[in-house]
Design an enzyme around this catalytic site. Structure first.
Site, short mmCIF file in Angstrom:
data_model
loop_
_atom_site.label_atom_id
_atom_site.label_comp_id
_atom_site.label_asym_id
_atom_site.label_seq_id
_atom_site.Cartn_x
_atom_site.Cartn_y
_atom_site.Cartn_z
CE LYS A 71 -2.08 0.91 3.73
NZ LYS A 71 -2.47 0.09 4.78
CB THR A 73 5.15 0.21 -2.62
OG1 THR A 73 5.98 -0.30 -1.57
CG2 THR A 73 5.92 0.22 -3.92
NE ARG A 94 -0.08 4.66 8.64
CZ ARG A 94 -0.29 3.39 8.94
NH1 ARG A 94 -0.72 3.07 10.15
NH2 ARG A 94 -0.07 2.44 8.07
CE LYS A 105 2.36 -2.92 9.44
NZ LYS A 105 2.93 -1.79 8.70
CB ALA A 273 -4.19 0.94 11.42
CG PHE A 301 -3.90 -2.70 9.58
CD1 PHE A 301 -2.72 -3.39 9.30
CD2 PHE A 301 -4.12 -2.31 10.88
CE1 PHE A 301 -1.81 -3.70 10.29
CE2 PHE A 301 -3.21 -2.62 11.90
CZ PHE A 301 -2.06 -3.31 11.59
CG PHE A 381 4.08 -9.44 -6.67
CD1 PHE A 381 5.04 -9.85 -5.75
CD2 PHE A 381 3.17 -8.47 -6.27
CE1 PHE A 381 5.08 -9.33 -4.47
CE2 PHE A 381 3.20 -7.93 -5.00
CZ PHE A 381 4.16 -8.36 -4.08
CD1 TRP A 409 8.89 -2.79 -4.27
CD2 TRP A 409 10.07 -3.69 -5.96
NE1 TRP A 409 10.01 -3.38 -3.72
CE2 TRP A 409 10.76 -3.94 -4.74
CE3 TRP A 409 10.62 -4.15 -7.15
CZ2 TRP A 409 11.96 -4.63 -4.69
CZ3 TRP A 409 11.84 -4.83 -7.11
CH2 TRP A 409 12.49 -5.07 -5.88
#
Length: 556
Positions: A71, A73, A94, A105, A273, A301, A381, A409
């Site tokens: 998210k 990214t 954030r 994480k 979150a 999230f 991906f 990415w």
């Protein structure tokens, strides 16, 4: 293949003064933290008060899975792509917490060629905001215990103090502690515990405060516990809100950095979150809106937690609502929601994509209830196959939601152009008609039931005895008009993390209600939500190091 940190360290950063100049921010408007980081002054923020607002794009996602969604990214890549197609753009993100960074994480600076920089600083100490919040929180803890030790003039019941201590690390050994041992000189013995710093109400307050005066008012309203007579005790009763505000006077100022592509970014605040609202600061978001034509921000999230809270808690504190909502999904995560094991996600499975689409479709339906247009972003991906992508696009067409591929990415701004153009076109074609899910005047029970039914798909909400007792106390104290901040697992629409996809017809149990008067919401706890995480068997810290020249190594 280069790691995130290797990509980041290969970028020639520009001085932050060069990055912010096109926004009309001068040298006198900032406080520098080295060459590449700065805080915006309160005077500059105030000078923008009457500036028109640009467009606001909220990035959210499907329920997180071990497969990863990316998210942050996508948020960064979308902003870079908007800049690339000629839009004056800013990001509002954030700040990462050291606990997840050192745990499992990871950070919150994006990844690949869609990162905010300097990522090493952002993921570690940055400008010291986290430490300031930790200090302010623990200063209040020390002042409470000193009040007890010095005679307890307010009649605070030590058994009913709800204000814990915090540390910005994952440390399970501190969840439950006993303090004040060792005799009369060491204070009053009582049970206590630690939360992680981002779970502190002071973090939530910092992210909702509009200026220093509002920050002080909110800090004064914190409920730290109850008297023997069961009446609430506020920070203002201790007369320490001024001292706490003093500690936070610099932390409230938004932090300015840049992306790999050179897009200016605010990175400021980072509340949990699942037990808080999970969004960056109101101050950063509303300032970005007045500096840029497009502001891209994100919520924590999945959309059932972060986006719902952004729209029901944060948006009423902003000058405008989002103009579009981008929901991030990956083929891999959808296959996992469709029942595929993590070690088999690299194999083509069109049927699993179609089955797992139910999770994405529910999020799209939920966000549309707010009257805001939705766009789906497929975070690509290398293992995605043409057949799987076609199947997902067909599913999106079936519910009439625009969809775009994004390879930010791997390809940076260029990989987000299709998504950026789709979002701009959607905003221009479908103006937002925002409406909250509930009204503050509704009862606590009604507000929770609306969220559980409309967002989660629950058929019934059950309130345990403790929650019912707390609800009566909240009503008695006149706090029942506050919005609801749901605390539940991020992995499922339900309060059971094992229920993937889009479950319906389940009962949701509310075990506790915690008023957060300073933040201005009531936390409704479901299931077993952890406010002090533990480290995994092989924490990310094992891979981290620093070379002889002071360069970070192994930071993702």
């Amino acid at each position: 293949m280069k790691t995130d940190i290797e990509i980041a360290q290969g970028v020639a950063l520009k001085p932050i003064t060069d990055i912010i100049a096109p926004l009309g921010i001068d040298f006198d408007d900032i406080e520098l933290y080295g060459k590449y980081k700065a805080k915006l002054t309160a005077e500059k923020i105030q000078s923008l008060e009457n500036h028109p607002n640009g467009k606001l794009i909220l990035v959210t996602a499907i329920n997180p899975t071990p497969a990863g969604e990316g998210k942050s990214t996508i948020t960064i890549g979308l902003a870079d792509a908007l800049s690339k197609i000629g839009k004056k753009t800013m990001i509002a993100l954030r700040e990462p917490s050291l606990g997840p960074v050192m745990g499992i994480k990871g950070g919150a600076a994006g990844g690949g060629h869609a990162q905010v920089l300097p990522m090493e600083d952002i993921n570690l100490h940055f400008t010291g905001d986290m430490h300031a919040i930790t200090t302010a929180h623990n200063a209040l803890s020390a002042l409470i215990d000193n009040h007890l030790h010095q005679g307890n003039e307010l009649g605070i019941d030590p058994r009913r103090i709800i204000w814990k201590r915090v540390v910005d690390l994952n440390d399970r050994a501190l969840r439950h502690v006993t303090i004040g041992l060792g005799g009369p000189l060491n204070g009053i013995p009582r049970e206590d515990g630690f939360d992680i710093t981002v779970a502190s109400e002071i973090m939530a307050i910092l992210c909702l405060a509009t200026d220093l005066t509002n920050l002080k008012e909110r800090l004064a309203n914190i409920v730290i516990g109850y008297r023997y007579a069961r009446s609430p005790v506020y920070v203002r009763d201790l007369k320490v809100e001024g001292a706490l505000t003093l500690i936070l006077k610099d932390a409230i100022k938004p932090n300015l950095v840049q992306t790999i592509y050179g897009t200016p970014a605010f990175v400021h605040g980072g509340p949990f979150a699942n037990i808080a609202h999970g969004c960056n600061s109101v101050l950063a978001t509303k300032t970005a809106l007045r500096l840029a034509d497009y502001t891209v921000t994100e919520a924590g999230f999945g959309a059932d937690l972060g986006a719902e809270k952004f729209l029901d808690i944060k948006t009423p504190n902003l000058p405008k609502c989002p103009d579009a909502i981008v929901i991030v999904a990956t083929i891999r995560a959808l296959k996992m929601n469709g029942g595929v094991a993590k070690d088999a996600l690299g194999q083509e499975n069109v049927q699993a994509v179609q089955s797992g689409f139910a999770n994405l479709a529910r999020h799209v339906e939920n966000m549309r209830k707010y009257g805001i247009p939705v766009v789906v972003a497929i975070n690509e991906f290398v293992t995605d196959t043409d057949s799987e992508i076609i199947a997902l696009k067909e599913c999106c067409a079936g519910i009439q939601v625009p969809v775009a591929l994004a390879s930010v990415w791997a390809n940076g701004a260029e990989g987000g152009v299709e998504l950026a153009e789709t979002v701009v076109a959607t905003i221009e074609e479908k103006p937002a008609n925002y409406k909250r899910l509930y009204q503050d005047q509704q009862s606590i029970e009604e507000k929770i039931s609306v969220i559980a039914r409309e967002i989660y798909g629950a058929s019934k909400v059950v309130f345990e005895k403790k929650a019912k007792s707390q609800m009566a106390q909240i009503i008695q104290n006149g706090w029942d008009t506050l919005p609801i901040c749901m605390a539940k697992t991020q992995y499922s629409f339900s309060d059971d993390p094992s229920l993937l996809g889009a479950p319906t017809g389940f009962e949701m149990t509310i075990r506790e209600l915690v008023p957060k008067l300073g933040a201005g919401f009531i936390v409704a706890l479901t299931g077993d939500v952890m406010t002090m995480p533990g480290l995994p068997k092989a924490p990310a810290a094992l891979n981290m190091d620093v070379d002889a020249d002071g360069n970070a190594v192994g930071l993702f």
